[in-house]
Design an enzyme around this catalytic site. Sequence first.
Site, short mmCIF file in Angstrom:
data_model
loop_
_atom_site.label_atom_id
_atom_site.label_comp_id
_atom_site.label_asym_id
_atom_site.label_seq_id
_atom_site.Cartn_x
_atom_site.Cartn_y
_atom_site.Cartn_z
N SER A 145 0.81 -1.21 0.00
CA SER A 145 0.00 0.00 0.00
C SER A 145 0.84 1.26 0.00
O SER A 145 1.98 1.29 0.49
CB SER A 145 -0.90 0.02 1.24
OG SER A 145 -0.12 0.02 2.42
N ASP A 187 8.12 -1.73 8.98
CA ASP A 187 8.46 -1.54 7.57
C ASP A 187 9.93 -1.17 7.40
O ASP A 187 10.59 -1.64 6.45
CB ASP A 187 7.57 -0.45 6.97
CG ASP A 187 6.09 -0.80 6.99
OD1 ASP A 187 5.78 -2.01 6.90
OD2 ASP A 187 5.27 0.11 7.12
#
Length: 301
Positions: free
Chosen positions: A8, A253
Amino acid sequence: MSVLICGSLAFDTITAFPGRFAQQILPEQVHILNVSFLVPTLRKEFGGCAGNIGYSLQQLGGEPLVMAALGKDGALYRNHFEQLGMSLKHVLTVEDDYTAQAMIITDQDNNQITAFHPGAMGQAHRLKIEADPSVTLAIVSPDGRDAMIQHAEQLRAANIPFVFDPGQGLPMFDGADLHRFISQATWVAVNDYEGKMLADRTGSSLADLSKSHLQGLIETLGADGCNVYVQGVKTHVPGVKAEAVIDPTGCGDAFRGGLLYGLSKGWDLVKAVTLGNRIGAIKIAVAGPQNYTLDRAALGV
Protein backbone atom coordinates in the site's frame (compact mmCIF):
# COMPACT_ATOMS: atom_id res chain seq x y z
CA MET A 1 19.27 -5.39 -9.20
CA SER A 2 15.77 -4.27 -8.21
CA VAL A 3 13.46 -5.37 -5.41
CA LEU A 4 9.74 -5.31 -6.19
CA ILE A 5 7.67 -4.07 -3.24
CA CYS A 6 3.97 -4.91 -3.50
CA GLY A 7 1.77 -3.20 -0.95
CA SER A 8 0.00 0.00 0.00
CA LEU A 9 0.72 3.68 -0.39
CA ALA A 10 -1.18 5.80 2.10
CA PHE A 11 -1.36 9.15 3.78
CA ASP A 12 -0.99 8.75 7.55
CA THR A 13 -2.66 11.02 10.08
CA ILE A 14 -0.68 10.36 13.26
CA THR A 15 -1.78 11.48 16.70
CA ALA A 16 -0.50 10.88 20.23
CA PHE A 17 -2.61 10.15 23.29
CA PRO A 18 -0.73 11.18 26.48
CA GLY A 19 -2.23 8.35 28.53
CA ARG A 20 -2.80 4.60 28.39
CA PHE A 21 -5.52 2.92 26.37
CA ALA A 22 -5.76 0.29 29.10
CA GLN A 23 -6.94 2.96 31.56
CA GLN A 24 -9.70 4.11 29.19
CA ILE A 25 -11.01 0.79 27.91
CA LEU A 26 -12.79 -1.28 30.55
CA PRO A 27 -12.66 -5.00 29.63
CA GLU A 28 -16.02 -5.72 31.24
CA GLN A 29 -17.65 -2.97 29.15
CA VAL A 30 -16.25 -3.72 25.70
CA HIS A 31 -19.71 -4.84 24.50
CA ILE A 32 -20.83 -1.20 24.80
CA LEU A 33 -17.52 0.44 23.92
CA ASN A 34 -17.72 4.22 23.55
CA VAL A 35 -14.40 5.97 24.03
CA SER A 36 -12.87 9.26 23.00
CA PHE A 37 -9.16 10.09 23.14
CA LEU A 38 -7.96 13.68 23.37
CA VAL A 39 -4.91 13.93 21.09
CA PRO A 40 -3.08 17.26 21.46
CA THR A 41 -0.70 16.63 18.56
CA LEU A 42 -1.40 15.71 14.94
CA ARG A 43 0.88 15.12 11.94
CA LYS A 44 0.25 14.12 8.35
CA GLU A 45 2.87 11.83 6.84
CA PHE A 46 3.63 9.73 3.79
CA GLY A 47 2.95 6.11 4.70
CA GLY A 48 1.66 2.76 3.57
CA CYS A 49 3.70 -0.41 3.89
CA ALA A 50 5.09 -0.36 0.34
CA GLY A 51 6.07 3.30 0.61
CA ASN A 52 7.72 2.82 4.00
CA ILE A 53 9.61 -0.32 2.98
CA GLY A 54 10.72 1.32 -0.25
CA TYR A 55 11.94 4.38 1.65
CA SER A 56 14.02 2.19 3.98
CA LEU A 57 15.55 0.24 1.11
CA GLN A 58 16.28 3.42 -0.83
CA GLN A 59 18.05 4.91 2.21
CA LEU A 60 20.29 1.83 2.30
CA GLY A 61 21.26 2.24 -1.33
CA GLY A 62 18.98 -0.48 -2.66
CA GLU A 63 16.78 -0.31 -5.76
CA PRO A 64 13.12 -0.45 -4.71
CA LEU A 65 10.36 -0.75 -7.28
CA VAL A 66 7.08 0.03 -5.52
CA MET A 67 3.97 -1.61 -7.01
CA ALA A 68 0.93 0.13 -5.54
CA ALA A 69 -2.11 2.29 -6.29
CA LEU A 70 -2.64 5.98 -5.55
CA GLY A 71 -5.89 7.92 -5.80
CA LYS A 72 -6.86 11.19 -7.45
CA ASP A 73 -5.17 13.02 -4.57
CA GLY A 74 -1.88 11.16 -5.08
CA ALA A 75 0.16 13.87 -6.84
CA LEU A 76 1.85 14.84 -3.57
CA TYR A 77 3.04 11.26 -3.04
CA ARG A 78 4.28 11.05 -6.64
CA ASN A 79 6.28 14.24 -6.12
CA HIS A 80 7.70 12.78 -2.91
CA PHE A 81 8.89 9.67 -4.78
CA GLU A 82 10.40 11.79 -7.54
CA GLN A 83 12.34 13.87 -5.00
CA LEU A 84 13.67 10.66 -3.45
CA GLY A 85 14.69 9.36 -6.88
CA MET A 86 12.33 6.38 -6.58
CA SER A 87 10.71 4.80 -9.61
CA LEU A 88 7.01 5.35 -10.36
CA LYS A 89 7.03 2.66 -13.07
CA HIS A 90 4.60 0.39 -11.22
CA VAL A 91 2.47 3.02 -9.45
CA LEU A 92 -1.14 3.15 -10.66
CA THR A 93 -3.34 6.25 -10.33
CA VAL A 94 -7.05 5.54 -9.72
CA GLU A 95 -8.89 8.68 -10.79
CA ASP A 96 -12.25 7.91 -9.16
CA ASP A 97 -11.07 7.19 -5.62
CA TYR A 98 -8.86 8.64 -2.91
CA THR A 99 -5.45 7.39 -1.82
CA ALA A 100 -5.59 5.03 1.15
CA GLN A 101 -5.72 6.82 4.50
CA ALA A 102 -4.54 5.63 7.92
CA MET A 103 -5.64 7.36 11.12
CA ILE A 104 -3.32 6.32 13.94
CA ILE A 105 -3.47 6.98 17.70
CA THR A 106 -0.43 6.03 19.79
CA ASP A 107 -0.56 5.94 23.60
CA GLN A 108 2.33 6.53 25.99
CA ASP A 109 3.18 2.81 26.02
CA ASN A 110 3.48 2.82 22.20
CA ASN A 111 0.29 0.82 21.79
CA GLN A 112 -1.57 1.86 18.66
CA ILE A 113 -5.16 2.01 17.44
CA THR A 114 -5.49 2.44 13.68
CA ALA A 115 -8.46 3.12 11.43
CA PHE A 116 -7.69 2.44 7.77
CA HIS A 117 -9.60 3.47 4.66
CA PRO A 118 -8.31 1.43 1.68
CA GLY A 119 -9.48 3.71 -1.11
CA ALA A 120 -7.43 3.24 -4.30
CA MET A 121 -5.59 0.32 -2.70
CA GLY A 122 -8.61 -1.78 -3.60
CA GLN A 123 -7.62 -1.47 -7.27
CA ALA A 124 -4.01 -2.64 -6.83
CA HIS A 125 -4.92 -6.00 -8.39
CA ARG A 126 -4.99 -4.19 -11.75
CA LEU A 127 -1.18 -4.13 -11.57
CA LYS A 128 0.30 -7.30 -13.02
CA ILE A 129 3.71 -8.82 -12.33
CA GLU A 130 5.58 -10.33 -15.23
CA ALA A 131 9.02 -11.92 -15.46
CA ASP A 132 11.69 -9.22 -15.39
CA PRO A 133 15.40 -10.13 -15.30
CA SER A 134 16.17 -6.91 -13.41
CA VAL A 135 13.93 -7.97 -10.48
CA THR A 136 15.63 -10.56 -8.28
CA LEU A 137 13.57 -10.30 -5.10
CA ALA A 138 10.13 -9.14 -3.97
CA ILE A 139 7.84 -8.74 -1.00
CA VAL A 140 4.06 -9.09 -0.77
CA SER A 141 3.06 -6.74 2.05
CA PRO A 142 -0.42 -5.61 3.17
CA ASP A 143 -2.53 -4.52 0.21
CA GLY A 144 -5.96 -5.21 -1.23
CA ARG A 145 -7.00 -8.84 -0.77
CA ASP A 146 -7.16 -9.59 -4.50
CA ALA A 147 -3.85 -7.85 -5.11
CA MET A 148 -2.06 -9.89 -2.44
CA ILE A 149 -3.44 -13.17 -3.81
CA GLN A 150 -2.69 -12.35 -7.45
CA HIS A 151 0.75 -10.86 -6.86
CA ALA A 152 1.86 -13.88 -4.85
CA GLU A 153 0.68 -16.17 -7.66
CA GLN A 154 2.36 -14.01 -10.31
CA LEU A 155 5.66 -13.87 -8.44
CA ARG A 156 5.64 -17.63 -8.12
CA ALA A 157 4.89 -18.03 -11.83
CA ALA A 158 7.72 -15.61 -12.68
CA ASN A 159 10.15 -17.53 -10.41
CA ILE A 160 10.88 -14.40 -8.36
CA PRO A 161 11.65 -15.28 -4.71
CA PHE A 162 9.57 -13.23 -2.29
CA VAL A 163 8.82 -12.50 1.34
CA PHE A 164 5.21 -13.04 2.39
CA ASP A 165 4.49 -10.24 4.87
CA PRO A 166 0.74 -10.30 5.62
CA GLY A 167 0.89 -7.71 8.41
CA GLN A 168 -2.44 -6.15 9.32
CA GLY A 169 -3.94 -7.81 6.24
CA LEU A 170 -3.61 -11.26 7.81
CA PRO A 171 -7.19 -11.36 9.20
CA MET A 172 -8.53 -11.25 5.62
CA PHE A 173 -7.27 -14.79 4.99
CA ASP A 174 -8.29 -18.20 6.32
CA GLY A 175 -6.05 -21.18 6.92
CA ALA A 176 -6.27 -22.45 3.35
CA ASP A 177 -5.37 -19.02 1.97
CA LEU A 178 -2.39 -18.74 4.30
CA HIS A 179 -1.11 -22.23 3.47
CA ARG A 180 -1.25 -21.27 -0.21
CA PHE A 181 0.70 -18.05 0.38
CA ILE A 182 3.34 -19.93 2.37
CA SER A 183 3.65 -22.59 -0.35
CA GLN A 184 4.39 -19.84 -2.89
CA ALA A 185 6.75 -17.72 -0.75
CA THR A 186 10.47 -18.10 -0.07
CA TRP A 187 10.37 -16.39 3.34
CA VAL A 188 7.58 -15.36 5.75
CA ALA A 189 7.74 -12.34 8.07
CA VAL A 190 5.26 -11.61 10.88
CA ASN A 191 5.28 -9.83 14.22
CA ASP A 192 4.56 -11.79 17.39
CA TYR A 193 0.82 -10.98 17.36
CA GLU A 194 0.50 -11.92 13.70
CA GLY A 195 2.59 -15.02 14.35
CA LYS A 196 0.07 -16.25 16.92
CA MET A 197 -2.78 -15.65 14.46
CA LEU A 198 -0.86 -17.36 11.66
CA ALA A 199 -0.23 -20.40 13.84
CA ASP A 200 -3.85 -20.51 14.96
CA ARG A 201 -5.32 -20.27 11.46
CA THR A 202 -2.94 -22.75 9.86
CA GLY A 203 -2.99 -25.18 12.79
CA SER A 204 0.81 -25.29 12.87
CA SER A 205 3.46 -23.68 15.04
CA LEU A 206 5.87 -21.22 13.45
CA ALA A 207 8.65 -23.78 13.89
CA ASP A 208 6.60 -26.42 12.06
CA LEU A 209 5.68 -24.00 9.27
CA SER A 210 9.39 -23.39 8.71
CA LYS A 211 9.97 -27.14 8.20
CA SER A 212 9.23 -26.83 4.50
CA HIS A 213 10.62 -25.34 1.33
CA LEU A 214 10.84 -21.97 3.13
CA GLN A 215 14.31 -20.54 3.55
CA GLY A 216 13.19 -18.96 6.79
CA LEU A 217 10.35 -17.54 8.89
CA ILE A 218 10.91 -14.32 10.85
CA GLU A 219 8.94 -13.35 13.95
CA THR A 220 9.64 -9.79 15.05
CA LEU A 221 9.39 -8.97 18.76
CA GLY A 222 9.74 -5.20 18.86
CA ALA A 223 12.48 -4.03 21.21
CA ASP A 224 13.27 -7.67 22.05
CA GLY A 225 14.56 -8.37 18.54
CA CYS A 226 13.46 -11.33 16.42
CA ASN A 227 13.12 -15.06 16.30
CA VAL A 228 14.36 -16.66 13.09
CA TYR A 229 13.06 -20.14 12.27
CA VAL A 230 14.92 -22.24 9.70
CA GLN A 231 13.80 -25.83 9.20
CA GLY A 232 12.25 -25.86 12.67
CA VAL A 233 15.31 -24.47 14.47
CA LYS A 234 14.77 -21.16 16.28
CA THR A 235 17.55 -18.58 16.56
CA HIS A 236 16.96 -15.47 18.64
CA VAL A 237 18.45 -12.26 17.25
CA PRO A 238 18.66 -9.62 20.02
CA GLY A 239 17.11 -6.20 19.61
CA VAL A 240 19.01 -2.94 19.33
CA LYS A 241 18.51 -0.27 21.99
CA ALA A 242 17.10 2.89 20.46
CA GLU A 243 18.56 6.30 21.31
CA ALA A 244 15.00 7.48 21.94
CA VAL A 245 11.49 6.09 21.62
CA ILE A 246 9.51 8.73 19.74
CA ASP A 247 7.16 7.02 17.28
CA PRO A 248 6.74 3.31 16.48
CA THR A 249 4.78 3.99 13.27
CA GLY A 250 6.58 2.31 10.38
CA CYS A 251 9.21 0.52 12.47
CA GLY A 252 8.23 -2.89 11.11
CA ASP A 253 8.46 -1.54 7.57
CA ALA A 254 11.87 0.00 8.25
CA PHE A 255 12.98 -3.42 9.53
CA ARG A 256 11.75 -5.04 6.33
CA GLY A 257 13.75 -2.61 4.23
CA GLY A 258 16.88 -3.77 6.04
CA LEU A 259 15.84 -7.41 5.66
CA LEU A 260 15.32 -7.00 1.91
CA TYR A 261 18.62 -5.20 1.51
CA GLY A 262 20.47 -8.07 3.16
CA LEU A 263 18.60 -10.73 1.20
CA SER A 264 19.24 -8.87 -2.06
CA LYS A 265 22.97 -8.96 -1.27
CA GLY A 266 22.91 -12.70 -0.62
CA TRP A 267 23.44 -12.40 3.15
CA ASP A 268 22.36 -15.21 5.44
CA LEU A 269 19.03 -14.63 7.15
CA VAL A 270 20.39 -13.84 10.63
CA LYS A 271 22.72 -11.16 9.25
CA ALA A 272 19.88 -9.62 7.22
CA VAL A 273 17.59 -9.62 10.27
CA THR A 274 20.33 -8.03 12.38
CA LEU A 275 20.48 -5.11 9.95
CA GLY A 276 16.70 -4.88 10.04
CA ASN A 277 16.79 -4.58 13.84
CA ARG A 278 19.27 -1.72 13.58
CA ILE A 279 17.11 0.16 11.07
CA GLY A 280 14.01 -0.30 13.21
CA ALA A 281 15.84 1.17 16.23
CA ILE A 282 16.89 4.18 14.16
CA LYS A 283 13.37 4.78 12.85
CA ILE A 284 11.64 4.65 16.25
CA ALA A 285 13.73 7.64 17.39
CA VAL A 286 12.17 9.81 14.66
CA ALA A 287 8.57 10.95 14.24
CA GLY A 288 6.86 9.65 11.10
CA PRO A 289 7.59 6.58 8.97
CA GLN A 290 9.67 8.31 6.27
CA ASN A 291 11.65 11.06 8.00
CA TYR A 292 14.76 9.28 9.26
CA THR A 293 18.12 9.21 7.50
CA LEU A 294 20.65 6.39 7.49
CA ASP A 295 24.43 6.62 7.67
CA ARG A 296 25.38 3.79 5.36
CA ALA A 297 29.05 3.96 6.32
CA ALA A 298 28.18 3.61 10.02
CA LEU A 299 25.90 0.68 9.19
CA GLY A 300 28.60 -0.96 7.10
CA VAL A 301 26.50 -1.20 3.92
